[in-house]
Scaffold this motif. Structure first.
Motif, PDB file in Angstrom:
ATOM      1  N   PRO A 294       0.841  -1.202   0.000  1.00  0.00           N
ATOM      2  CA  PRO A 294       0.000   0.000   0.000  1.00  0.00           C
ATOM      3  C   PRO A 294       0.872   1.246   0.000  1.00  0.00           C
ATOM      4  CG  PRO A 294       0.116  -0.945   2.196  1.00  0.00           C
ATOM      5  CD  PRO A 294       0.818  -1.907   1.292  1.00  0.00           C
ATOM      6  N   GLY A 295       0.270   2.358  -0.339  1.00  0.00           N
ATOM      7  CA  GLY A 295       1.018   3.612  -0.363  1.00  0.00           C
ATOM      8  C   GLY A 295       2.047   3.626  -1.479  1.00  0.00           C
ATOM      9  N   CYS A 296       3.219   4.181  -1.192  1.00  0.00           N
ATOM     10  CA  CYS A 296       4.303   4.189  -2.177  1.00  0.00           C
ATOM     11  C   CYS A 296       4.785   2.763  -2.405  1.00  0.00           C
ATOM     12  CB  CYS A 296       5.450   5.070  -1.679  1.00  0.00           C
ATOM     13  SG  CYS A 296       6.916   5.022  -2.740  1.00  0.00           S
ATOM     14  N   ARG A 297       4.860   2.349  -3.661  1.00  0.00           N
ATOM     15  CA  ARG A 297       5.250   0.965  -3.973  1.00  0.00           C
ATOM     16  C   ARG A 297       6.678   0.663  -3.523  1.00  0.00           C
ATOM     17  NH1 ARG A 297       1.541  -0.819  -7.939  1.00  0.00           N
ATOM     18  NH2 ARG A 297      -0.470  -0.158  -7.123  1.00  0.00           N
ATOM     19  N   HIS A 299       8.247   1.878  -0.784  1.00  0.00           N
ATOM     20  CA  HIS A 299       8.562   2.177   0.622  1.00  0.00           C
ATOM     21  C   HIS A 299       9.111   0.972   1.372  1.00  0.00           C
ATOM     22  CE1 HIS A 299       4.622   0.392   1.869  1.00  0.00           C
ATOM     23  NE2 HIS A 299       5.239   0.238   3.017  1.00  0.00           N
ATOM     24  N   CYS A 310       4.264   7.487   3.570  1.00  0.00           N
ATOM     25  CA  CYS A 310       4.870   6.543   2.636  1.00  0.00           C
ATOM     26  C   CYS A 310       4.102   5.224   2.541  1.00  0.00           C
ATOM     27  CB  CYS A 310       6.330   6.274   3.002  1.00  0.00           C
ATOM     28  SG  CYS A 310       7.421   7.693   2.737  1.00  0.00           S
ATOM     29  N   GLU A 313      -0.137   6.581   1.540  1.00  0.00           N
ATOM     30  CA  GLU A 313      -0.579   7.424   0.417  1.00  0.00           C
ATOM     31  C   GLU A 313       0.348   7.225  -0.786  1.00  0.00           C
ATOM     32  OE1 GLU A 313      -0.942  12.202  -0.597  1.00  0.00           O
ATOM     33  OE2 GLU A 313      -0.811  11.518   1.497  1.00  0.00           O
ATOM     34  N   ARG A 314      -0.239   6.867  -1.903  1.00  0.00           N
ATOM     35  CA  ARG A 314       0.560   6.675  -3.114  1.00  0.00           C
ATOM     36  C   ARG A 314       0.926   8.039  -3.702  1.00  0.00           C
ATOM     37  NH1 ARG A 314      -1.016   2.918  -8.371  1.00  0.00           N
ATOM     38  NH2 ARG A 314       0.934   3.257  -9.524  1.00  0.00           N
TER      39      ARG A 314
END
Length: 367
Positions: A294-297, A299, A310, A313-314
């Motif tokens: 989830p979020g930034c791929r 992270h 991070c 939230e993408r």
């Protein structure tokens, strides 16, 4: 909301997604998930220029190239070629449009039919599109094409197995050129060749672009090759673009943590500089596109990842500097040194679940 076409942009991709369903079952297959091979890519390729697409194996580069040509159905998003929306074209119109778009495939052995001689391979496309009044005219056309890629005319009667790897790749290039395309998608065009032959093929592509005004989308993982031939470079990670900038800028001033790690792996032919420079070693493997974080791929492997945002939230691909697009929440803080790198703990993906044996079928196509 669809965006109007940009002047001088030959190829425009917006929010492109290609998802492959994962099925399981003995008698009746049921969908249990999706492989998000391409998951929201935006890019533009200007007429007469070269766009280089880099990233590690499995990030979705080749799937993106094939989806642009509609060889894979698009799940969602837009692909505009010279202002024409390809995803909505009927099959017959798409077939005619492919005369203006061609592909150079990665493997020069498997991409050529061993039962066809070179003349048959090169004239097949001409006959399919009704180009050339008769066989003699088509033969003259493909003879000139062979001349342009540096192969003799007697090669027309030979079969693929009678040529070296570099010569076979030249035949693949000639096949792409035979129809007079405007856009060529080159999928790892030199990865299967020796280093000396790679330079010949790259120089040939450069010469053909200058003489014929071609536009290239070059897909590769060899950073040196992409830097040599590209005007703009896009970096892909797990199905999405994480950075895009002019070629020289992205190699001298990479901003995204993933791009910085890629560039730190490129050797420098100076022993003193090589010993002093910073190396960024990533931990863990590329996460599965069937179960992206989830979020930034990035992270889960990022040395600069922060507890806030991070993992939740993408980040969108935004302009961090003029002409330099980056998908990172903290790019300014990292560049200024306000956020320092830290050790990254290796994470297990889906540790408590048994990973099923699955089969991947055709991509999901939006209704």
């Amino acid at each position: 909301m669809s965006l109007p076409p940009v002047p001088d942009v030959l190829l425009e991709v917006r929010d492109l997604k290609v998802h492959f369903p994962i099925t399981r079952g003995v008698i009746f297959d049921r969908v249990i998930g999706h492989v998000r091979a391409v998951d929201g890519v935006d890019l533009s390729v200007r007429r007469g220029q070269t766009y280089g697409l880099v990233g590690e194996s499995g990030c979705g580069k080749s799937t993106l190239g094939r989806a642009v040509l509609q060889l894979y159905p698009v799940t969602e998003g837009s692909v505009r070629f010279d202002g024409v929306e390809l995803t909505k074209l009927p099959a017959e119109q798409m077939r005619a449009m492919r005369q203006r778009m061609q592909m150079i495939f990665q493997d020069p052995v498997s991409s050529l039919d061993p039962r066809q001689n070179v003349e048959s391979i090169l004239t097949e496309g001409l006959e399919a599109h009704g180009i050339g009044a008769d066989r003699a005219e088509r033969r003259e056309m493909i003879s000139q094409t062979l001349d342009s890629v540096g192969l003799p005319r007697w090669a027309l009667s030979r079969y693929p197995h009678e040529f070296s790897g570099g010569q076979r790749q030249r035949i693949g290039i000639a096949r792409a050129l035979a129809l007079g395309p405007e856009l060529i998608i080159a999928d790892e065009p030199v990865s299967a060749l020796d280093v000396s032959i790679q330079a010949q093929v790259i120089n040939l592509l450069d010469q053909l672009q200058n003489s014929l005004g071609l536009t290239y989308l070059v897909i590769a993982h060899d950073l040196a090759v992409v830097r040599h031939i590209s005007d703009t470079v896009g970096v892909m990670y797990l199905g999405a673009l994480v950075e895009e900038a002019p070629s020289d800028l992205i190699y001298t001033e990479p901003l995204h943590p993933y791009t910085r790690s890629l560039m730190s792996a490129v050797p420098i032919p100076d022993p003193e500089l090589e010993d002093r420079r910073e190396r960024i070693l990533l931990t863990g493997d590329l996460p599965s596109p069937a179960n992206p974080p989830p979020g930034c791929r990035f992270h889960t492997r990022c040395p600069w990842a922060q507890p806030e945002r991070c993992a939740e939230e993408r980040p969108p691909l935004r302009e961090a500097r003029p002409g330099h697009l980056v998908a990172c929440h903290w790019v300014e803080e990292i560049a200024d040194g306000r956020i320092r790198p830290h050790e990254v703990a290796t994470e297990l993906v889906r540790p408590d679940e048994e990973i099923p044996t699955v089969s991947i079928v055709q991509p999901v196509q939006a209704p």
